[in-house]
Design a protein around this motif. Structure first.
Motif, PDB file in Angstrom:
ATOM      1  N   ALA A  85       0.835  -1.199   0.000  1.00 38.78           N
ATOM      2  CA  ALA A  85       0.000   0.000   0.000  1.00 38.78           C
ATOM      3  C   ALA A  85       0.870   1.249   0.000  1.00 38.78           C
ATOM      4  O   ALA A  85       2.058   1.200   0.333  1.00 38.78           O
ATOM      5  N   THR A  86       0.279   2.364  -0.360  1.00 38.89           N
ATOM      6  CA  THR A  86       0.964   3.657  -0.295  1.00 38.89           C
ATOM      7  C   THR A  86       0.124   4.625   0.527  1.00 38.89           C
ATOM      8  O   THR A  86      -1.103   4.603   0.472  1.00 38.89           O
ATOM      9  N   LEU A  87       0.812   5.477   1.293  1.00 38.89           N
ATOM     10  CA  LEU A  87       0.131   6.490   2.086  1.00 38.89           C
ATOM     11  C   LEU A  87      -0.341   7.632   1.199  1.00 38.89           C
ATOM     12  O   LEU A  87       0.335   8.029   0.249  1.00 38.89           O
ATOM     13  N   VAL A  88      -1.504   8.171   1.542  1.00 40.26           N
ATOM     14  CA  VAL A  88      -2.037   9.348   0.857  1.00 40.26           C
ATOM     15  C   VAL A  88      -1.838  10.536   1.781  1.00 40.26           C
ATOM     16  O   VAL A  88      -2.305  10.542   2.918  1.00 40.26           O
ATOM     17  N   SER A 104      -4.445   0.901  -1.997  1.00 40.89           N
ATOM     18  CA  SER A 104      -3.961  -0.446  -2.266  1.00 40.89           C
ATOM     19  C   SER A 104      -2.987  -0.407  -3.442  1.00 40.89           C
ATOM     20  O   SER A 104      -2.842   0.634  -4.101  1.00 40.89           O
ATOM     21  N   PRO A 105      -2.300  -1.516  -3.746  1.00 38.00           N
ATOM     22  CA  PRO A 105      -1.312  -1.486  -4.832  1.00 38.00           C
ATOM     23  C   PRO A 105      -1.848  -0.961  -6.156  1.00 38.00           C
ATOM     24  O   PRO A 105      -1.092  -0.378  -6.944  1.00 38.00           O
ATOM     25  N   HIS A 106      -3.136  -1.123  -6.408  1.00 32.72           N
ATOM     26  CA  HIS A 106      -3.685  -0.655  -7.678  1.00 32.72           C
ATOM     27  C   HIS A 106      -4.828   0.327  -7.498  1.00 32.72           C
ATOM     28  O   HIS A 106      -5.745   0.405  -8.314  1.00 32.72           O
ATOM     29  N   GLY A 107      -4.765   1.120  -6.411  1.00 31.34           N
ATOM     30  CA  GLY A 107      -5.529   2.352  -6.370  1.00 31.34           C
ATOM     31  C   GLY A 107      -6.763   2.438  -5.517  1.00 31.34           C
ATOM     32  O   GLY A 107      -7.433   3.472  -5.511  1.00 31.34           O
ATOM     33  N   MET A 108      -7.121   1.407  -4.740  1.00 30.33           N
ATOM     34  CA  MET A 108      -8.316   1.462  -3.906  1.00 30.33           C
ATOM     35  C   MET A 108      -8.029   2.215  -2.615  1.00 30.33           C
ATOM     36  O   MET A 108      -7.109   1.865  -1.861  1.00 30.33           O
ATOM     37  N   THR A 109      -8.819   3.274  -2.340  1.00 33.56           N
ATOM     38  CA  THR A 109      -8.633   4.058  -1.126  1.00 33.56           C
ATOM     39  C   THR A 109      -9.225   3.333   0.078  1.00 33.56           C
ATOM     40  O   THR A 109     -10.335   2.801   0.022  1.00 33.56           O
ATOM     41  N   PHE A 110      -8.461   3.308   1.169  1.00 34.00           N
ATOM     42  CA  PHE A 110      -8.972   2.773   2.430  1.00 34.00           C
ATOM     43  C   PHE A 110      -8.285   3.499   3.572  1.00 34.00           C
ATOM     44  O   PHE A 110      -7.250   4.145   3.391  1.00 34.00           O
ATOM     45  N   PHE A 154      -2.961  -8.911  -1.925  1.00 33.66           N
ATOM     46  CA  PHE A 154      -2.832  -7.818  -0.953  1.00 33.66           C
ATOM     47  C   PHE A 154      -3.984  -7.835   0.036  1.00 33.66           C
ATOM     48  O   PHE A 154      -3.769  -7.790   1.262  1.00 33.66           O
ATOM     49  N   TRP A 155      -5.227  -7.901  -0.461  1.00 39.61           N
ATOM     50  CA  TRP A 155      -6.381  -7.847   0.436  1.00 39.61           C
ATOM     51  C   TRP A 155      -6.479  -9.099   1.301  1.00 39.61           C
ATOM     52  O   TRP A 155      -6.872  -9.027   2.471  1.00 39.61           O
ATOM     53  N   ALA A 156      -6.109 -10.239   0.748  1.00 40.30           N
ATOM     54  CA  ALA A 156      -6.106 -11.459   1.549  1.00 40.30           C
ATOM     55  C   ALA A 156      -5.087 -11.371   2.678  1.00 40.30           C
ATOM     56  O   ALA A 156      -5.372 -11.723   3.830  1.00 40.30           O
TER      57      ALA A 156
END
Length: 246
Positions: A85-88, A104-110, A154-156
């Motif tokens: 993941a990357t910090l926003v 997430s690695p491909h762009g999902m914000t959480f 990643f999510w798993a």
């Protein structure tokens, strides 16, 4: 360890009122008092049982994101970054205000948010005018075809939840039930685009529920094999599915 999952509905200010009225009606909830620096956050409160949905006024386009309640936000954030993941934004700021915003690695914000309350009893299902019952019980992550392997792993890894194959090969499910009443459904799309999310409602009668939602400002978009794609008053996609509401 993820202690609770919030489905977070983000809507532009111009459409927030209509969407808040729609989503409170179809989830059988009322709005909490506003909170946040700009009064931008609300929780959708059921008559009894644990809430699972929040809303936020935003400047950008409509979307859905996830809030994940954890005991230690900093530790969870550092682990998520190690997983890809990357910090926003500014990590110091997010640490100061008590939560972190990531992608997430491909762009999902959480977000990671501090766990404060016990889970409580499951909120009741909602009964529509024709008698059909429904419940918002799932967030579907729509993942680009080329990104699916990395994003699904990643999510798993992030959740540690039980992995189950879906009813069709393009789906898989992550579930922490009965502890957390909202599942994550991972959908492999037939195209490449950044990961996003939509909400799914389990229904005893998809057609009757769709008819009711249309009177509230929703629109039917597309029929799937076991679901119906809809849009809410802001034009944001969600689905009615044939799963039995828990």
């Amino acid at each position: 360890m993820i202690r609770w999952l919030w489905a977070f509905i983000d809507r532009p200010a111009a459409q927030f009122g209509d969407c808040a009225e729609f989503w409170t009606t179809v989830t059988g909830t009322t709005l909490s008092p506003t909170r946040g620096e700009h009064d931008e956050f609300v929780t959708l409160l059921p008559d009894y049982g644990a809430p699972t949905v929040k809303m936020q006024t935003i400047d950008g386009e409509s979307r859905v994101h996830l809030d994940l309640d954890v005991d230690d936000v900093v530790e969870a954030t550092e682990r998520a970054v190690r997983l890809g993941a990357t910090l926003v934004g500014d990590y110091i700021l997010t640490e100061r205000i008590g939560y972190s915003v990531l992608r997430s690695p491909h762009g999902m914000t959480f977000c990671f948010t501090p766990f404060r309350d016990g889970a409580g009893a499951l909120a009741p299902t909602v009964t529509g005018p024709a008698g059909g019952r429904s419940r918002l019980d799932q967030v579907c992550l729509d993942i680009g075809a080329s990104d699916y392997g990395i994003e699904a792993r990643f999510w798993a890894d992030l959740t540690g939840w039980a992995w189950r194959p879906g009813s069709l090969p393009e789906f898989a499910r992550l579930s922490a039930r009965p502890g957390v009443p909202i599942d994550l459904l991972l959908q492999r799309l037939g195209e490449d685009r950044p990961t996003a999310a939509h909400l799914d409602l389990a229904c005893t009668d998809i057609e009757a529920t769709a008819d009711w939602h249309e009177t509230l400002g929703a629109r039917r978009i597309e029929r799937g094999s076991r679901w119906l794609v809809m849009t809410d008053p802001a034009g944001q996609t969600y689905c009615l599915t044939g799963r039995e509401p828990a």
